[in-house]
Design a protein around this motif. Structure first.
Motif, PDB file in Angstrom:
ATOM      1  N   SER A   1       0.849  -1.192   0.000  1.00 57.38           N
ATOM      2  CA  SER A   1       0.000   0.000   0.000  1.00 57.38           C
ATOM      3  C   SER A   1       0.883   1.240   0.000  1.00 57.38           C
ATOM      4  O   SER A   1       2.018   1.207   0.498  1.00 57.38           O
ATOM      5  CB  SER A   1      -0.946   0.001   1.216  1.00 57.38           C
ATOM      6  N   SER A   2       0.380   2.310  -0.563  1.00 56.22           N
ATOM      7  CA  SER A   2       1.106   3.588  -0.618  1.00 56.22           C
ATOM      8  C   SER A   2       0.122   4.729  -0.352  1.00 56.22           C
ATOM      9  O   SER A   2      -0.989   4.733  -0.922  1.00 56.22           O
ATOM     10  CB  SER A   2       1.786   3.765  -1.985  1.00 56.22           C
ATOM     11  N   GLN A   3       0.515   5.688   0.488  1.00 58.79           N
ATOM     12  CA  GLN A   3      -0.344   6.819   0.866  1.00 58.79           C
ATOM     13  C   GLN A   3       0.491   8.097   0.802  1.00 58.79           C
ATOM     14  O   GLN A   3       1.580   8.157   1.376  1.00 58.79           O
ATOM     15  CB  GLN A   3      -0.923   6.610   2.274  1.00 58.79           C
ATOM     16  N   SER A   4      -0.021   9.142   0.139  1.00 58.62           N
ATOM     17  CA  SER A   4       0.673  10.432  -0.007  1.00 58.62           C
ATOM     18  C   SER A   4      -0.276  11.558   0.408  1.00 58.62           C
ATOM     19  O   SER A   4      -1.442  11.573  -0.007  1.00 58.62           O
ATOM     20  CB  SER A   4       1.140  10.633  -1.457  1.00 58.62           C
ATOM     21  N   ASN A   5       0.230  12.492   1.246  1.00 57.68           N
ATOM     22  CA  ASN A   5      -0.571  13.616   1.777  1.00 57.68           C
ATOM     23  C   ASN A   5       0.273  14.885   1.679  1.00 57.68           C
ATOM     24  O   ASN A   5       1.394  14.929   2.184  1.00 57.68           O
ATOM     25  CB  ASN A   5      -0.975  13.323   3.224  1.00 57.68           C
ATOM     26  N   GLU A   6      -0.249  15.930   1.022  1.00 57.17           N
ATOM     27  CA  GLU A   6       0.473  17.210   0.832  1.00 57.17           C
ATOM     28  C   GLU A   6      -0.484  18.361   1.121  1.00 57.17           C
ATOM     29  O   GLU A   6      -1.620  18.366   0.629  1.00 57.17           O
ATOM     30  CB  GLU A   6       1.003  17.285  -0.602  1.00 57.17           C
TER      31      GLU A   6
ATOM     32  N   ARG B   1       3.181  21.296   3.857  1.00 55.85           N
ATOM     33  CA  ARG B   1       3.398  19.974   4.532  1.00 55.85           C
ATOM     34  C   ARG B   1       3.163  18.844   3.522  1.00 55.85           C
ATOM     35  O   ARG B   1       2.180  18.840   2.814  1.00 55.85           O
ATOM     36  CB  ARG B   1       2.438  19.812   5.724  1.00 55.85           C
ATOM     37  N   ARG B   2       4.037  17.905   3.499  1.00 53.48           N
ATOM     38  CA  ARG B   2       3.959  16.786   2.541  1.00 53.48           C
ATOM     39  C   ARG B   2       4.314  15.483   3.252  1.00 53.48           C
ATOM     40  O   ARG B   2       5.395  15.347   3.815  1.00 53.48           O
ATOM     41  CB  ARG B   2       4.911  17.029   1.369  1.00 53.48           C
ATOM     42  N   GLU B   3       3.392  14.494   3.183  1.00 52.92           N
ATOM     43  CA  GLU B   3       3.587  13.185   3.827  1.00 52.92           C
ATOM     44  C   GLU B   3       3.363  12.071   2.791  1.00 52.92           C
ATOM     45  O   GLU B   3       2.444  12.154   1.989  1.00 52.92           O
ATOM     46  CB  GLU B   3       2.615  12.982   4.996  1.00 52.92           C
ATOM     47  N   GLN B   4       4.195  11.058   2.859  1.00 53.00           N
ATOM     48  CA  GLN B   4       4.063   9.895   1.975  1.00 53.00           C
ATOM     49  C   GLN B   4       4.414   8.643   2.764  1.00 53.00           C
ATOM     50  O   GLN B   4       5.502   8.547   3.339  1.00 53.00           O
ATOM     51  CB  GLN B   4       4.967  10.026   0.742  1.00 53.00           C
ATOM     52  N   VAL B   5       3.477   7.668   2.811  1.00 50.31           N
ATOM     53  CA  VAL B   5       3.644   6.397   3.542  1.00 50.31           C
ATOM     54  C   VAL B   5       3.557   5.255   2.534  1.00 50.31           C
ATOM     55  O   VAL B   5       2.561   5.156   1.795  1.00 50.31           O
ATOM     56  CB  VAL B   5       2.591   6.225   4.641  1.00 50.31           C
ATOM     57  N   THR B   6       4.556   4.413   2.500  1.00 49.60           N
ATOM     58  CA  THR B   6       4.596   3.257   1.593  1.00 49.60           C
ATOM     59  C   THR B   6       4.809   1.992   2.430  1.00 49.60           C
ATOM     60  O   THR B   6       5.787   1.916   3.198  1.00 49.60           O
ATOM     61  CB  THR B   6       5.725   3.390   0.569  1.00 49.60           C
TER      62      THR B   6
END
Length: 557
Positions: A304-309, A357-362
């Motif tokens: 799974s991959s999640q990106s938040n900016e 703000r930039r977030e990315q979870v893989t």
């Protein structure tokens, strides 16, 4: 000239001579004729009856009576023996069986008259007022009879009796009882059932009854021995199948040893015993293993991959002291390398406020291995072999026989051969022991059975006893009773050949005209004949005168 004359008393015939016999001779001859006629009649009847063979054996009294009634109606000779056995002539056995089978006889079967021999034909005789219990019992009896008929079709089973215990079902599933069954077999003479045949009978019965487990079926033979071993041995904890497998493993190793060593040491010079420790425990293991992606070229699988900016830009108000420095953009703050404190720079005014703000979870997949291991049953844990080799027999040049033990080197070679044959494994604790010892053989002299005790001769004697007895009676009647009477009544040789006067006189000088005279009949009784001969020898002149007077028709004064 002397004229011949005929005898005054003619010879009696055979019937007259029989009539002249004494009463005792007549009775003896009559008894002999009666005995001869009886022996001939008995031999004729015995030979006409022929050999009798069993038509049915083990019949119940009711079935036997019906079969005998039908045989009497067919005018067939039969014999009834103990144990419900009916014998008929050998040439009519199969024909009579087919005829009786067409009439439904015997109803209880030809193997033992089991009480549950009737099958589902019992359901054809249901009455109008029959209760549910009676109908259920008839169905159970019919099922028992059908199973018994099916079991009796096997070649080794002479009769079968099946008992079913089918409990009445109710509406509560947990309280329902399971059915059970018992089978009693009557095996044919000298026959046994192997494990596969017993398992087939158990499977047949259990499959015919709903909810009947094969473990609830018991099979017994006619001796009352339980031949369907479904439990386990209390001493070893093994059931019959496991014990049989263990015995097969040991027998296989024994066979290998014998086939390998018998050509070396000779036949009957070897004894071997192998004991196998077999593990029948069942083990099952489940293992899960996790590991990261390994290797330089290993590519990770993304799960799974999640990106938040986010970006927040706000205009800042000018602050500080108005002047040239205020309108300058702020200088990035720097800290001394040595960590020394420095005076803070004055705040710059008129600069904007920009928040981003930039977030990315893989998430990556981690390797997982699930392993289920089930241990095989019947693994050999340890083997123990004990082998005894007989001493070698050596015969010298003089013919003297001596025994010597097997050498140690040869024992070592034999041990190595045995280890290779049985797959010796020292890690699991296998052991092999080979020794040399003299065998003690009991000398048994062969039994010299005489010919008259041979079984084949005894069988012939039993079968020929009856006709030989009749023949002996006939011979005794002929030669001991009839022949003496016939010989006494038959004419003797002297009566068949009458003597002439010259022979009676016994003189060398022939009488005148004796050649033309007829031969006279000899006396009946030998005593009178001997007296006449003696008189002729002693006084021939007187005898001649007497004969002349007889011929002239004169009688002596």
């Amino acid at each position: 000239m002397i004229t011949p004359i005929t005898p005054i008393n003619p010879a009696p015939n055979f019937v007259q001579r029989l009539g002249d016999l004494p009463l005792r001779s007549k009775l003896t001859m009559g008894a002999g004729l009666v005995a001869l006629a009886g022996a001939v009649l008995a031999i004729t009847l015995w030979s006409s009856q022929g050999d009798f063979r069993p038509l049915f054996t083990g019949l119940a009294d009711k079935d036997g009576g019906e079969v005998i009634t039908q045989l009497a109606a067919l005018n067939i000779s039969y014999k009834h023996e103990a144990g419900g056995t009916i014998l008929v002539p050998a040439g009519q056995v199969y024909e009579l069986r087919m005829k009786l089978a067409a009439q439904g006889l015997p109803k209880g079967g030809a193997g033992g008259g089991s009480g549950n021999a009737a099958g589902f034909e019992l359901m054809d005789k249901s009455s109008i007022g029959q209760t549910q219990f009676a109908e259920r019992m008839n169905f159970q009896r019919g099922l028992q009879g059908e199973l018994a008929h099916s079991i009796k079709t096997t070649t080794d089973v002479a009769d079968a009796r099946v008992h079913l215990a089918i409990p009445q079902q109710n509406g509560f599933f947990r309280e329902q009882q399971k059915p059970s069954a018992s089978v009693v077999l009557t095996l044919r003479g000298g026959r046994t059932l192997d494990r596969s045949q017993i398992a087939g009978i158990v499977h047949l019965v259990s499959s015919a009854v709903p909810e009947l487990s094969p473990k609830a079926v018991s099979v017994l033979d006619q001796t009352g021995a339980l031949i369907s071993q479904t439990g386990s041995d209390a001493a070893t904890g093994l059931d019959t199948q496991q014990l049989q497998y263990k015995q097969q493993v040991e027998a296989g190793y024994n066979k290998r040893i014998f086939e390998l060593l018998e050509p070396v040491v000779g036949r009957d010079n070897l004894r071997a015993s192998v004991t196998a420790d077999v593990d029948f425990s069942q083990t099952e293991a489940t293992a899960e293993e996790y590991r990261p992606n390994q290797g330089p070229n290993a590519t990770a699988a993304v799960r799974s991959s999640q990106s938040n900016e986010s970006n927040n830009a706000n205009a800042t108000q000018p602050t500080g002291v108005p002047g040239a420095a205020t309108n300058q953009p702020p200088v990035p703050a720097t800290a001394p390398i040595n960590g020394a404190s420095a005076p803070l720079q004055a705040a710059q005014g008129a600069a904007g406020n920009n928040n981003s703000r930039r977030e990315q979870v893989t998430n990556y997949e981690v390797d997982k291995t699930v392993r289920v291991t089930r241990g095989a049953t019947g693994n050999v844990k340890r083997l123990n072999a004990a082998i005894v080799v007989n001493h070698r027999t050596v015969t010298d040049a003089k013919g003297k026989t001596t025994t010597t033990p097997v050498s140690a080197d040869e024992i070592t070679r034999l041990t190595d051969l045995v280890k290779e044959a049985m797959g010796f494994n020292a890690e699991r604790g296998d052991s092999v022991k080979v020794i040399s010892a003299p065998f003690i053989v009991d000398k048994t002299e062969p039994l010299d059975v005489p010919v008259w005790k041979q079984p084949w001769l005894l069988d012939i004697a039993r079968s020929a006893m009856v006709p030989l007895a009749f023949v002996a009676i006939a011979l005794i009647a002929v030669f001991g009773m009839i022949r003496p009477a016939i010989r006494a009544a038959a004419p003797t040789a002297l009566e068949d050949k009458p003597e002439t006067v010259d022979e009676v006189v016994d003189d060398t000088e022939l009488l005148p005209g004796s050649g033309h005279m007829p031969k006279l009949e000899a006396p009946v009784h030998n005593e009178k004949l001997e007296r006449a001969r003696a008189l002729a020898r002693d006084n021939p002149v007187a005898v001649a005168n007497i004969m002349r007077d007889w011929m002239a028709g004169q009688t002596a004064a």
